[in-house]
Design a protein around this motif. Structure first.
Motif, PDB file in Angstrom:
ATOM      1  N   ALA A  34     -41.583 -26.679 -35.115  1.00  0.00           N
ATOM      2  CA  ALA A  34     -41.899 -27.265 -36.420  1.00  0.00           C
ATOM      3  C   ALA A  34     -43.171 -26.642 -36.985  1.00  0.00           C
ATOM      4  O   ALA A  34     -43.252 -26.359 -38.190  1.00  0.00           O
ATOM      5  CB  ALA A  34     -42.059 -28.777 -36.295  1.00  0.00           C
ATOM      6  N   ASN A  35     -44.158 -26.395 -36.146  1.00  0.00           N
ATOM      7  CA  ASN A  35     -45.391 -25.756 -36.605  1.00  0.00           C
ATOM      8  C   ASN A  35     -45.141 -24.307 -36.996  1.00  0.00           C
ATOM      9  O   ASN A  35     -45.747 -23.806 -37.935  1.00  0.00           O
ATOM     10  CB  ASN A  35     -46.457 -25.817 -35.513  1.00  0.00           C
ATOM     11  N   PHE A  36     -44.232 -23.624 -36.299  1.00  0.00           N
ATOM     12  CA  PHE A  36     -43.957 -22.224 -36.584  1.00  0.00           C
ATOM     13  C   PHE A  36     -43.399 -22.037 -37.991  1.00  0.00           C
ATOM     14  O   PHE A  36     -43.692 -21.049 -38.657  1.00  0.00           O
ATOM     15  CB  PHE A  36     -42.985 -21.655 -35.543  1.00  0.00           C
ATOM     16  N   PHE A  37     -42.606 -22.991 -38.448  1.00  0.00           N
ATOM     17  CA  PHE A  37     -42.010 -22.877 -39.774  1.00  0.00           C
ATOM     18  C   PHE A  37     -42.805 -23.624 -40.840  1.00  0.00           C
ATOM     19  O   PHE A  37     -42.384 -23.698 -41.984  1.00  0.00           O
ATOM     20  CB  PHE A  37     -40.562 -23.360 -39.741  1.00  0.00           C
ATOM     21  N   SER A  38     -43.952 -24.152 -40.484  1.00  0.00           N
ATOM     22  CA  SER A  38     -44.806 -24.859 -41.426  1.00  0.00           C
ATOM     23  C   SER A  38     -45.733 -23.868 -42.117  1.00  0.00           C
ATOM     24  O   SER A  38     -46.016 -22.792 -41.597  1.00  0.00           O
ATOM     25  CB  SER A  38     -45.626 -25.914 -40.682  1.00  0.00           C
ATOM     26  N   THR A  39     -46.209 -24.231 -43.296  1.00  0.00           N
ATOM     27  CA  THR A  39     -47.163 -23.371 -44.007  1.00  0.00           C
ATOM     28  C   THR A  39     -48.540 -24.009 -44.112  1.00  0.00           C
ATOM     29  O   THR A  39     -49.418 -23.458 -44.761  1.00  0.00           O
ATOM     30  CB  THR A  39     -46.646 -23.051 -45.420  1.00  0.00           C
ATOM     31  N   THR A  40     -48.731 -25.162 -43.475  1.00  0.00           N
ATOM     32  CA  THR A  40     -50.020 -25.837 -43.567  1.00  0.00           C
ATOM     33  C   THR A  40     -51.023 -25.200 -42.610  1.00  0.00           C
ATOM     34  O   THR A  40     -50.657 -24.642 -41.576  1.00  0.00           O
ATOM     35  CB  THR A  40     -49.886 -27.332 -43.220  1.00  0.00           C
ATOM     36  N   LEU A  41     -52.288 -25.289 -42.971  1.00  0.00           N
ATOM     37  CA  LEU A  41     -53.365 -24.779 -42.138  1.00  0.00           C
ATOM     38  C   LEU A  41     -54.016 -25.952 -41.418  1.00  0.00           C
ATOM     39  O   LEU A  41     -54.269 -26.985 -42.024  1.00  0.00           O
ATOM     40  CB  LEU A  41     -54.400 -24.054 -42.986  1.00  0.00           C
ATOM     41  N   ALA A  95     -46.089 -14.967 -36.593  1.00  0.00           N
ATOM     42  CA  ALA A  95     -46.273 -15.690 -35.332  1.00  0.00           C
ATOM     43  C   ALA A  95     -47.759 -15.774 -34.974  1.00  0.00           C
ATOM     44  O   ALA A  95     -48.236 -16.830 -34.546  1.00  0.00           O
ATOM     45  CB  ALA A  95     -45.491 -15.006 -34.212  1.00  0.00           C
ATOM     46  N   ILE A  96     -48.494 -14.691 -35.158  1.00  0.00           N
ATOM     47  CA  ILE A  96     -49.932 -14.710 -34.862  1.00  0.00           C
ATOM     48  C   ILE A  96     -50.651 -15.679 -35.794  1.00  0.00           C
ATOM     49  O   ILE A  96     -51.504 -16.463 -35.359  1.00  0.00           O
ATOM     50  CB  ILE A  96     -50.514 -13.292 -34.973  1.00  0.00           C
ATOM     51  N   PHE A  97     -50.299 -15.641 -37.064  1.00  0.00           N
ATOM     52  CA  PHE A  97     -50.910 -16.550 -38.032  1.00  0.00           C
ATOM     53  C   PHE A  97     -50.643 -18.005 -37.658  1.00  0.00           C
ATOM     54  O   PHE A  97     -51.538 -18.852 -37.725  1.00  0.00           O
ATOM     55  CB  PHE A  97     -50.363 -16.249 -39.434  1.00  0.00           C
ATOM     56  N   ARG A  98     -49.434 -18.298 -37.223  1.00  0.00           N
ATOM     57  CA  ARG A  98     -49.094 -19.680 -36.877  1.00  0.00           C
ATOM     58  C   ARG A  98     -49.703 -20.087 -35.539  1.00  0.00           C
ATOM     59  O   ARG A  98     -50.063 -21.245 -35.345  1.00  0.00           O
ATOM     60  CB  ARG A  98     -47.573 -19.882 -36.839  1.00  0.00           C
ATOM     61  N   VAL A  99     -49.841 -19.154 -34.608  1.00  0.00           N
ATOM     62  CA  VAL A  99     -50.417 -19.489 -33.302  1.00  0.00           C
ATOM     63  C   VAL A  99     -51.870 -19.912 -33.453  1.00  0.00           C
ATOM     64  O   VAL A  99     -52.312 -20.874 -32.829  1.00  0.00           O
ATOM     65  CB  VAL A  99     -50.270 -18.302 -32.317  1.00  0.00           C
ATOM     66  N   VAL A 100     -52.635 -19.209 -34.291  1.00  0.00           N
ATOM     67  CA  VAL A 100     -54.041 -19.583 -34.441  1.00  0.00           C
ATOM     68  C   VAL A 100     -54.200 -20.874 -35.250  1.00  0.00           C
ATOM     69  O   VAL A 100     -55.298 -21.418 -35.308  1.00  0.00           O
ATOM     70  CB  VAL A 100     -54.890 -18.450 -35.049  1.00  0.00           C
ATOM     71  N   HIS A 101     -53.124 -21.367 -35.850  1.00  0.00           N
ATOM     72  CA  HIS A 101     -53.158 -22.652 -36.544  1.00  0.00           C
ATOM     73  C   HIS A 101     -52.348 -23.718 -35.817  1.00  0.00           C
ATOM     74  O   HIS A 101     -52.132 -24.806 -36.360  1.00  0.00           O
ATOM     75  CB  HIS A 101     -52.657 -22.508 -37.987  1.00  0.00           C
ATOM     76  N   TYR A 102     -51.895 -23.412 -34.603  1.00  0.00           N
ATOM     77  CA  TYR A 102     -51.217 -24.417 -33.776  1.00  0.00           C
ATOM     78  C   TYR A 102     -52.287 -25.411 -33.335  1.00  0.00           C
ATOM     79  O   TYR A 102     -53.334 -25.012 -32.805  1.00  0.00           O
ATOM     80  CB  TYR A 102     -50.553 -23.729 -32.583  1.00  0.00           C
ATOM     81  N   PRO A 103     -52.084 -26.726 -33.545  1.00  0.00           N
ATOM     82  CA  PRO A 103     -53.171 -27.699 -33.350  1.00  0.00           C
ATOM     83  C   PRO A 103     -53.882 -27.624 -31.998  1.00  0.00           C
ATOM     84  O   PRO A 103     -55.108 -27.601 -31.955  1.00  0.00           O
ATOM     85  CB  PRO A 103     -52.480 -29.047 -33.549  1.00  0.00           C
ATOM     86  N   GLN A 104     -53.149 -27.564 -30.893  1.00  0.00           N
ATOM     87  CA  GLN A 104     -53.806 -27.543 -29.585  1.00  0.00           C
ATOM     88  C   GLN A 104     -54.608 -26.252 -29.393  1.00  0.00           C
ATOM     89  O   GLN A 104     -55.733 -26.272 -28.891  1.00  0.00           O
ATOM     90  CB  GLN A 104     -52.786 -27.691 -28.448  1.00  0.00           C
ATOM     91  N   PHE A 105     -54.049 -25.127 -29.794  1.00  0.00           N
ATOM     92  CA  PHE A 105     -54.747 -23.850 -29.636  1.00  0.00           C
ATOM     93  C   PHE A 105     -55.916 -23.750 -30.601  1.00  0.00           C
ATOM     94  O   PHE A 105     -56.986 -23.247 -30.254  1.00  0.00           O
ATOM     95  CB  PHE A 105     -53.767 -22.689 -29.830  1.00  0.00           C
ATOM     96  N   ALA A 106     -55.732 -24.253 -31.814  1.00  0.00           N
ATOM     97  CA  ALA A 106     -56.825 -24.238 -32.793  1.00  0.00           C
ATOM     98  C   ALA A 106     -57.981 -25.110 -32.319  1.00  0.00           C
ATOM     99  O   ALA A 106     -59.148 -24.740 -32.482  1.00  0.00           O
ATOM    100  CB  ALA A 106     -56.317 -24.701 -34.155  1.00  0.00           C
ATOM    101  N   GLU A 107     -57.682 -26.265 -31.729  1.00  0.00           N
ATOM    102  CA  GLU A 107     -58.746 -27.119 -31.182  1.00  0.00           C
ATOM    103  C   GLU A 107     -59.515 -26.393 -30.083  1.00  0.00           C
ATOM    104  O   GLU A 107     -60.730 -26.498 -29.983  1.00  0.00           O
ATOM    105  CB  GLU A 107     -58.171 -28.432 -30.646  1.00  0.00           C
ATOM    106  N   PHE A 108     -58.797 -25.651 -29.237  1.00  0.00           N
ATOM    107  CA  PHE A 108     -59.450 -24.868 -28.194  1.00  0.00           C
ATOM    108  C   PHE A 108     -60.372 -23.820 -28.804  1.00  0.00           C
ATOM    109  O   PHE A 108     -61.519 -23.643 -28.358  1.00  0.00           O
ATOM    110  CB  PHE A 108     -58.396 -24.203 -27.301  1.00  0.00           C
ATOM    111  N   LEU A 109     -59.903 -23.110 -29.830  1.00  0.00           N
ATOM    112  CA  LEU A 109     -60.722 -22.085 -30.468  1.00  0.00           C
ATOM    113  C   LEU A 109     -61.923 -22.696 -31.186  1.00  0.00           C
ATOM    114  O   LEU A 109     -63.022 -22.124 -31.164  1.00  0.00           O
ATOM    115  CB  LEU A 109     -59.881 -21.267 -31.445  1.00  0.00           C
ATOM    116  N   ILE A 110     -61.743 -23.848 -31.805  1.00  0.00           N
ATOM    117  CA  ILE A 110     -62.853 -24.537 -32.471  1.00  0.00           C
ATOM    118  C   ILE A 110     -63.912 -24.934 -31.442  1.00  0.00           C
ATOM    119  O   ILE A 110     -65.108 -24.735 -31.641  1.00  0.00           O
ATOM    120  CB  ILE A 110     -62.335 -25.759 -33.253  1.00  0.00           C
ATOM    121  N   ALA A 111     -63.460 -25.507 -30.320  1.00  0.00           N
ATOM    122  CA  ALA A 111     -64.392 -25.909 -29.264  1.00  0.00           C
ATOM    123  C   ALA A 111     -65.090 -24.691 -28.657  1.00  0.00           C
ATOM    124  O   ALA A 111     -66.290 -24.737 -28.344  1.00  0.00           O
ATOM    125  CB  ALA A 111     -63.660 -26.689 -28.184  1.00  0.00           C
ATOM    126  N   THR A 112     -64.362 -23.587 -28.509  1.00  0.00           N
ATOM    127  CA  THR A 112     -64.945 -22.365 -27.968  1.00  0.00           C
ATOM    128  C   THR A 112     -66.047 -21.843 -28.879  1.00  0.00           C
ATOM    129  O   THR A 112     -67.139 -21.479 -28.414  1.00  0.00           O
ATOM    130  CB  THR A 112     -63.870 -21.286 -27.777  1.00  0.00           C
TER     131      THR A 112
END
Length: 174
Positions: A34-41, A95-112
């Motif tokens: 669902a996130n892969f086909f979403s356009t939200t950031l 896919a790269i654009f959506r991966v960096v906006h995937y909520p769990q991965f984005a939270e990890f990058l924000i915390a990092t």
């Protein structure tokens, strides 16, 4: 010190256990699709540098993959030779654009990025001085070991323990 309470403290109420949304691995896969086909950031203004550099790194890997696909398709006609790598490049870019906006991965990058901002980095001058000290120490140690090695080689040749002329490779008897 602090005040001592005379009353007996009661047990704290326990928090209810939160389950994973979606019900396990099938739910996680559905959430990812669902996130892969979403356009939200997801939190677009947080962790921007970590996301950018992660996307650049993944993009370099994807560019290598697309280049390999292009190299393998050189024997195809011109339309397919460019269409297949182009389609793969577009899919990987999305896919790269959506991966960096995937909520769990984005939270990890924000915390990092937040943790990296807490690091006290050394100054350029301190780094320069430390590098000079390390290089000088390595060179002096290499010189010392060379002299010690040469001394033992000379001594053992004089005693007759080592008997080679040194004309061949190191340690050869020719």
């Amino acid at each position: 010190m602090g005040k001592v309470k005379d009353e007996v403290s009661g047990q704290k109420p326990t928090k209810p256990v939160k389950g994973k949304p979606g019900g396990g691995s099938v739910g996680a896969l559905a959430q990812f699709v669902a996130n892969f086909f979403s356009t939200t950031l997801y939190k677009p203004m947080q962790g921007r540098h970590a996301r950018l550099y992660t996307a650049i790194g993944l993009g370099m890997i994807a560019a290598g993959a697309v280049w390999q696909i292009y190299e393998r398709s050189l024997d195809l006609e011109a339309a397919a030779r460019f269409a297949i790598p182009g389609a793969v490049a577009g899919l990987l870019a999305w896919a790269i654009f959506r991966v960096v906006h995937y909520p769990q991965f984005a939270e990890f990058l924000i915390a990092t990025e937040a943790e990296m901002n807490k690091v006290s980095w050394t100054s350029r001058d301190d780094l320069y001085r430390s590098t000079i000290v390390v290089l000088a120490t390595v060179l002096l140690l290499a010189l010392y070991l060379f002299v010690v090695d040469w001394f033992w080689l000379f001594l053992l040749r004089m005693l007759g323990v080592l008997q080679f002329s040194g004309g061949g490779g190191f340690g050869s008897t020719s």
